[in-house]
Write an enzyme that holds these catalytic residues in place. Structure first.
Site, short mmCIF file in Angstrom:
data_model
loop_
_atom_site.label_atom_id
_atom_site.label_comp_id
_atom_site.label_asym_id
_atom_site.label_seq_id
_atom_site.Cartn_x
_atom_site.Cartn_y
_atom_site.Cartn_z
N ARG A 280 64.08 84.36 24.70
CA ARG A 280 65.26 85.22 24.65
C ARG A 280 65.74 85.32 23.20
O ARG A 280 66.04 84.30 22.58
CB ARG A 280 66.39 84.65 25.53
CG ARG A 280 66.01 84.47 27.00
CD ARG A 280 65.97 85.77 27.76
NE ARG A 280 65.38 85.64 29.08
CZ ARG A 280 66.06 85.32 30.19
NH1 ARG A 280 67.36 85.10 30.11
NH2 ARG A 280 65.45 85.24 31.35
N GLU B 42 68.48 86.42 22.03
CA GLU B 42 69.94 86.55 21.95
C GLU B 42 70.50 85.70 20.81
O GLU B 42 70.05 84.58 20.57
CB GLU B 42 70.59 86.10 23.27
CG GLU B 42 70.15 86.93 24.47
CD GLU B 42 70.55 86.27 25.78
OE1 GLU B 42 70.80 85.05 25.77
OE2 GLU B 42 70.60 86.96 26.80
N ARG C 143 74.78 75.98 25.62
CA ARG C 143 73.87 76.09 26.77
C ARG C 143 72.78 77.15 26.62
O ARG C 143 72.04 77.41 27.57
CB ARG C 143 74.67 76.38 28.04
CG ARG C 143 75.41 77.71 28.06
CD ARG C 143 76.09 77.92 29.40
NE ARG C 143 76.70 79.24 29.50
CZ ARG C 143 77.18 79.75 30.63
NH1 ARG C 143 77.10 79.05 31.74
NH2 ARG C 143 77.71 80.95 30.65
N HIS C 144 72.66 77.78 25.44
CA HIS C 144 71.66 78.82 25.25
C HIS C 144 70.59 78.39 24.25
O HIS C 144 70.89 77.78 23.23
CB HIS C 144 72.30 80.12 24.76
CG HIS C 144 73.06 80.84 25.83
ND1 HIS C 144 74.42 80.71 25.99
CD2 HIS C 144 72.65 81.70 26.80
CE1 HIS C 144 74.81 81.46 27.01
NE2 HIS C 144 73.76 82.07 27.51
N GLU D 184 76.45 78.18 35.38
CA GLU D 184 75.37 78.85 36.09
C GLU D 184 74.01 78.29 35.66
O GLU D 184 73.75 78.11 34.47
CB GLU D 184 75.43 80.36 35.78
CG GLU D 184 74.32 81.17 36.41
CD GLU D 184 73.27 81.58 35.39
OE1 GLU D 184 72.08 81.42 35.71
OE2 GLU D 184 73.64 82.02 34.29
N SER E 256 69.66 82.39 38.65
CA SER E 256 69.93 83.77 39.05
C SER E 256 68.80 84.18 40.00
O SER E 256 67.64 83.90 39.72
CB SER E 256 69.95 84.71 37.85
OG SER E 256 71.16 84.57 37.15
N ARG F 297 68.42 73.31 31.40
CA ARG F 297 69.81 73.44 31.85
C ARG F 297 70.06 72.60 33.11
O ARG F 297 71.14 72.03 33.28
CB ARG F 297 70.16 74.91 32.11
CG ARG F 297 71.66 75.14 32.20
CD ARG F 297 72.03 76.60 32.33
NE ARG F 297 71.84 77.35 31.10
CZ ARG F 297 72.28 78.60 30.93
NH1 ARG F 297 72.90 79.22 31.91
NH2 ARG F 297 72.08 79.23 29.78
#
Length: 533
Positions: free
Chosen positions: A305, A307, A313-314, A456, A459, A507
């Site tokens: 990712r 991002e 948490r990323h 979270e 998903s 996670r």
């Protein structure tokens, strides 16, 4: 230049300066050791016991021969071996001389430690042998042969409650005389540091960046050994549960022509003069496997990712645990698998990994995760209502932000007594293009998220298996249909209703152990600022 980039450059220069200073210290220490004769153990006159100690030459470590010797694991040392001679190999964690005729070495092997004692005695241990042992640098590898004894009092500085009376000691490989961080400092808890400050004593606090810069030292701490062994168990339990439920493990490509999740957060590269991306998930290919009649599949592999998320948490690269399966009637069938999988996983982690959980808790104290035998399921609308009743205003058709998720987690814990629950029927607008709309209200979708301790971790959803609807949804989400044409075409040849989910391995471990940063559960984390080591 952005402020964050400026800070990052300053931090890099600071680390480079520290590394250069460390290099000079190491060279000086090595030179001092050589000058004093310690490295070669220079002695006055021959030592009749010289064959019982020393540095093993490299040529003797190049797989010359198989001797038949048997090494005992440090973890296996117990009072049952009393008076027996054993051979162990491990790191010299701590070395303490008591005058010139006695020394204590704490030897560590994969998180377990034992106290070894050298005492000068005629024809057994010489003063030169003690001198050699005390000159071994911390974290060096040693072979020790000796007799197991059981002291009358408990040993506080070692995990094994026996001692080894050393008869032979050989250094297999020497660590640098000066280490960038000490393992004992890296293993210290915040509670210990704060207590020492209150008592007027200042202990070394090893910060996150320094730990990651010298990860090979940091991962030697008991807590880190436990974290990554626990993580191994999570992956194994995930795999074993699904295999027992007739899932097939598949391997999917990490190079793709287009995005798999939509949006711009992809790593782009050139692939044989064609534009390509690193896969954001195995989503498209695991669905194609369902179209290929595998019925139930799962993937364990890297996910990328791009991002710019500077959060606790990323990560830009993590290990994805992904599942896809045919459904007969309802996407609740997928949630049923999530329910059984994670309840069994949590049960077995608590049962099998008690020592690891204890080691983690010693440095990073946490309370065991609260979860129900039958996992709680709430609709998104029910979650929104709980937040509204608590005075939190949120968009009923928008996504939940991090703070709202945490607040809802606290409300769920108070009302239902669980920190693990499923929230489903999310608004369609906040889900990926391949998510199936709800039959009774197209503003919502047949999708779900799963939460641990208010954050979270999963998903999932029923997928769109009708090509015309897929094309329409992809276009609405700003995806060039041409880049995913092979994916869409796979549904033109007959596709069953299906659904699935994805979860990040790191996670899961972070939240199960209530750790404050995902970098603690990634062996070599990759985030927007880190590409090494």
């Amino acid at each position: 230049m952005e402020p964050e980039q400026e800070i990052s450059k300053k931090a890099a220069k600071k680390e480079a300066a520290k590394a250069e200073k460390l290099r000079r210290k190491q060279e000086a220490a090595a030179a001092a050791a050589a000058a004093s004769g310690v490295a070669g153990v220079s002695i006055d006159g021959p030592d009749p016991l010289a064959a019982n100690y020393g540095d093993i030459p490299v040529k003797d470590l190049q797989s010359k021969a198989v001797s038949g010797r048997v090494w005992t694991k440090v973890s296996s040392l117990s009072d049952e071996l009393k008076d027996q001679t054993v051979l162990i190999r491990g790191r010299a964690q701590a070395i303490r001389a008591v005058g010139k005729k006695m020394a204590f070495l704490t030897v560590r092997e994969i998180g377990y430690t034992v106290q070894c004692v050298l005492t000068v005695a005629p024809d057994v241990v010489s003063a030169q042998m003690v001198k050699f042992a005390t000159a071994i640098s911390k974290e060096s590898f040693v072979d020790i042969e000796g007799v197991v004894t059981v002291p009358p009092e408990a040993i506080k500085g070692a995990s094994q409650q026996v001692e080894i009376q050393v008869r032979k000691i050989y250094c297999i490989n020497r660590a640098a005389p000066v280490l960038p961080i000490n393992v004992e400092d890296a293993a210290r808890s915040e509670i210990e540091i704060e207590k020492a400050l209150e008592a007027g004593e200042q202990l070394v606090r090893v910060n996150q960046d320094t730990r990651l810069n010298y990860r090979m030292l940091d991962m030697r701490t008991p807590a880190n050994q436990a974290i990554f062994r626990l993580e191994c168990q999570v992956s194994n339990l995930f795999r074993q549960f699904l295999l027992n439920e007739d899932f097939v493990e598949i391997q999917t490509p990490k190079l793709t022509a287009g995005t798999s999740e939509g949006g711009a957060a992809v790593f782009k590269l050139e692939y044989k003069k064609q534009p390509a991306c690193l896969a954001q998930s195995p989503q498209l290919h695991k669905q194609m496997a369902i179209c290929g009649d595998f019925g139930r599949v799962f993937v364990v592999g890297p996910v990328f990712r791009a991002e710019d998320s500077y959060t606790h948490r990323h990560l830009c690269e993590f290990t994805g645990l992904d599942v896809e399966m045919e459904i007969k009637e309802h996407y609740s069938e997928v949630m049923d698998v999530v329910d059984r999988l994670f309840v069994e996983m949590f049960d077995k982690l608590n049962e099998r990994c008690q020592k690891q959980l204890e080691a983690i808790g010693k440095q990073y104290p946490f309370k065991p995760l609260k979860y129900l035998r039958k996992t709680l399921r709430l609709t998104f609308e029910e979650g929104i209502q709980m937040l509204k009743e608590a005075g939190v205003e949120v968009d009923p058709l928008g996504d939940l932000n991090t703070e709202s998720e945490r607040t809802l987690g606290k409300l769920v814990l108070e009302k239902y007594g669980t920190e693990f629950y499923i929230l489903h029927r999310y608004p369609l607008a906040v889900r990926p293009f391949y998510t199936m709309p709800c039959p009774d209200n197209e503003a919502y979708s047949n999708s779900f998220d799963v939460f641990i301790r208010g954050e979270e971790i999963i998903s999932g959803a029923q997928r769109v298996h009708v090509p015309e609807l897929l094309e329409s949804r992809a276009t609405q989400c700003g995806i060039d249909v041409k880049t995913i044409s092979s994916y869409i075409d796979s549904f033109r040849y007959g596709a069953p209703p299906h659904g699935g989910f994805g979860v990040g391995l790191e996670r899961v471990v972070m939240l199960f152990c209530a750790l404050d940063n995902i970098r603690k559960t990634s062996l070599f984390p990759r985030d927007p600022r880190r590409l090494e080591p």
